[in-house]
Enzyme design. Structure first.
Site, PDB file in Angstrom:
ATOM      1  N   ARG A  59       0.834  -1.220   0.000  1.00 50.69           N
ATOM      2  CA  ARG A  59       0.000   0.000   0.000  1.00 50.69           C
ATOM      3  C   ARG A  59       0.862   1.261   0.000  1.00 50.69           C
ATOM      4  O   ARG A  59       0.455   2.301  -0.508  1.00 50.69           O
ATOM      5  CB  ARG A  59      -0.983  -0.022   1.185  1.00 50.69           C
ATOM      6  N   TYR A 112     -17.887  13.535 -16.025  1.00 55.01           N
ATOM      7  CA  TYR A 112     -18.298  12.137 -15.891  1.00 55.01           C
ATOM      8  C   TYR A 112     -19.292  12.029 -14.713  1.00 55.01           C
ATOM      9  O   TYR A 112     -19.105  12.692 -13.684  1.00 55.01           O
ATOM     10  CB  TYR A 112     -17.056  11.267 -15.670  1.00 55.01           C
TER      11      TYR A 112
HETATM   12  C1  LIG Z   1     -13.566  11.038 -17.859  1.00 57.76           C
HETATM   13  C2  LIG Z   1     -13.645  10.034 -16.749  1.00 57.76           C
HETATM   14  N1  LIG Z   1     -13.040  10.300 -15.582  1.00 57.76           N
HETATM   15  C3  LIG Z   1     -13.091   9.437 -14.537  1.00 57.76           C
HETATM   16  C4  LIG Z   1     -13.790   8.250 -14.628  1.00 57.76           C
HETATM   17  C5  LIG Z   1     -13.846   7.317 -13.436  1.00 57.76           C
HETATM   18  O1  LIG Z   1     -12.913   6.300 -13.579  1.00 57.76           O
HETATM   19  P1  LIG Z   1     -13.063   4.816 -12.937  1.00 57.76           P
HETATM   20  O2  LIG Z   1     -14.285   4.205 -13.528  1.00 57.76           O
HETATM   21  O3  LIG Z   1     -11.792   4.163 -13.328  1.00 57.76           O
HETATM   22  O4  LIG Z   1     -13.203   4.998 -11.462  1.00 57.76           O
HETATM   23  C6  LIG Z   1     -14.424   7.930 -15.829  1.00 57.76           C
HETATM   24  C7  LIG Z   1     -15.163   6.653 -15.964  1.00 57.76           C
HETATM   25  O5  LIG Z   1     -15.882   6.435 -16.917  1.00 57.76           O
HETATM   26  C8  LIG Z   1     -14.361   8.854 -16.916  1.00 57.76           C
HETATM   27  O6  LIG Z   1     -14.975   8.612 -18.079  1.00 57.76           O
END
Ligand SMILES: Cc1ncc(COP(=O)(O)O)c(C=O)c1O
Length: 397
Positions: A59, A112
């Site tokens: 970790r 997102y």
């Molecule tokens: C632009 C973007 N950022 C962050 C994430 C989150 O990533 P994770 O699903 O690996 O936690 C996503 C997931 O689709 C994404 O499209």
């Protein structure tokens, strides 16, 4: 002899930060271990008092994970990086590293879905508030910076509206107010865009996507030019919050990095072909792809990106039923969340990844209930277009 940074991007994605393996293996070994042993208590004490540099517990650090962190940092122009168990672990740790009770975050309005959920709801449990603003309007953006604002957060291109944010100008404005800038570079990858070189303080990734490229890893990453910050993020946040990456995933990601550049070129050329095909059809109301001249961020994209990436969003004429019938009748293209894989994937964000957004206000965020997002994979483009054509015939028969 050349130094490690004297090589070009494609070479660095294969060789940067190479490990000195005693068995001279071509590929780095996977150190699939939770802990590391000490010869005696003296050695343990020397390690814990920093007289001896050595791994202690995965970790806190692991050779395979560290190699991945260093290689991707070089590609992004950072000094060091931190790998995480997911993109969301990277995002939440980075945001927490910059904020405490009473502080504010300033974020672009389109993000997102889970990032939007985290910034809109979860941070408020810790006394932090987020302001959402349209960062394509720089004057408006600046009016939203308050003395409490500690960090500016955005994706570019955004998911799924593919809006382009001016990384250099946003960074200049934020820095003039003493505010840090974090950019989610998941969609572009360092092949097409390097935000640290344009002034951003931290770059984050969902490496689940293009960096892995094969749909078999969930992971996250953050890097910066500020070495002390990266150490604080690693030991003060990743290590304490516990979102650590598995060495096996780091090894798969090192494998993904070797072909990143080749894959991104094919993702982008397939996306361009799909965008051009859709753009010529009467049945299609709107195609969003930054390389199309009518895209509002087209000129800006050309200044800060070397390519538009592999995502195309579009809307069909008619209501959401048409989008539903379209995805139902695709044969080769799979209905799934995620992106950046060898397989072409399709989704309807308002019904899937972006459900956290209020339905009646979706237009404010640059997409709608009927927006369809395609992640162009690595298949032959003609097979993809045949599949789209076949499905559209069934929608508009
Ligand atoms: C632009 C973007 N950022 C962050 C994430 C989150 O990533 P994770 O699903 O690996 O936690 C996503 C997931 O689709 C994404 O499209």
């Amino acid at each position: 002899m050349k130094g490690p940074n004297d090589y070009r991007f494609d070479t660095l994605s294969i060789h940067a930060a190479e490990m000195d393996d005693q068995n001279q293996a071509l590929n780095s070994p996977i150190y699939m271990t939770s802990t590391f042993t000490f010869k005696d208590l003296q050695q343990a004490e020397d390690t814990f008092t920093f007289k001896r540099r050595a791994y202690v517990y995965t970790r806190g650090g692991n050779p395979t994970v560290n190699l991945f962190e260093q290689r991707l940092s070089v590609l992004e122009g950072g000094v060091d990086g931190v790998a995480f168990s997911s993109g969301m672990a990277a995002i939440s740790s980075v945001i927490m590293s910059f904020t405490g009770a009473g502080d504010r975050i300033l974020a672009h309005r389109n993000l997102y879905g889970s990032t939007f959920g985290f910034l809109n709801h979860l941070v408020s449990h810790y006394g932090v508030k987020t302001d959402f603003v349209n960062m394509t309007d720089l004057d408006l953006f600046e009016t939203f910076i308050s003395p409490q604002t500690k960090v500016v957060y955005f994706e570019t291109p955004t998911n799924p509206s593919l809006e382009i944010i001016d990384i250099k100008r946003v960074s200049e404005i934020a820095h003039a107010h003493g505010v840090k800038v974090v950019v989610d570079n998941t969609f572009a990858t360092p092949v097409f865009q390097r935000p640290l070189e344009l002034g951003a303080d931290v770059v984050i990734h969902s490496v689940t996507k293009y960096i892995s490229g094969h749909g078999d890893v969930v992971g996250g990453f953050a890097t910066s030019k500020d070495f002390d910050y990266v150490q604080r993020l690693k030991f003060g946040f990743m290590c304490e919050l516990g979102g650590v990456m598995s060495p096996f995933n780091a090894w798969l990601l090192l494998r993904g990095l070797k072909t990143l550049s080749l894959r991104m070129d094919r993702h982008a050329s397939n996306a361009m072909k799909i965008a051009n095909y859709l753009n010529d059809l009467d049945e299609v109301e709107r195609v969003i792809y930054p390389s199309l001249p009518e895209h509002p961020g087209h000129k800006l994209a050309a200044t800060q990106m070397n390519g538009s990436g592999g995502i195309v969003s579009f809307e069909l004429r008619g209501d959401r039923d048409k989008a539903e019938t379209f995805v139902k009748n695709l044969e080769l293209i799979k209905l799934a969340v995620s992106l950046g894989d060898a397989e072409t994937l399709v989704e309807v964000p308002a019904m899937m990844t972006h459900r956290d957004y209020p339905e009646e206000e979706l237009h404010i965020f640059g997409f709608s209930g009927k927006t369809i997002r395609i992640s162009a994979g690595l298949e032959h483009p003609d097979d993809l277009i045949d599949d789209i054509e076949g499905s559209l015939k069934k929608v508009f028969h």
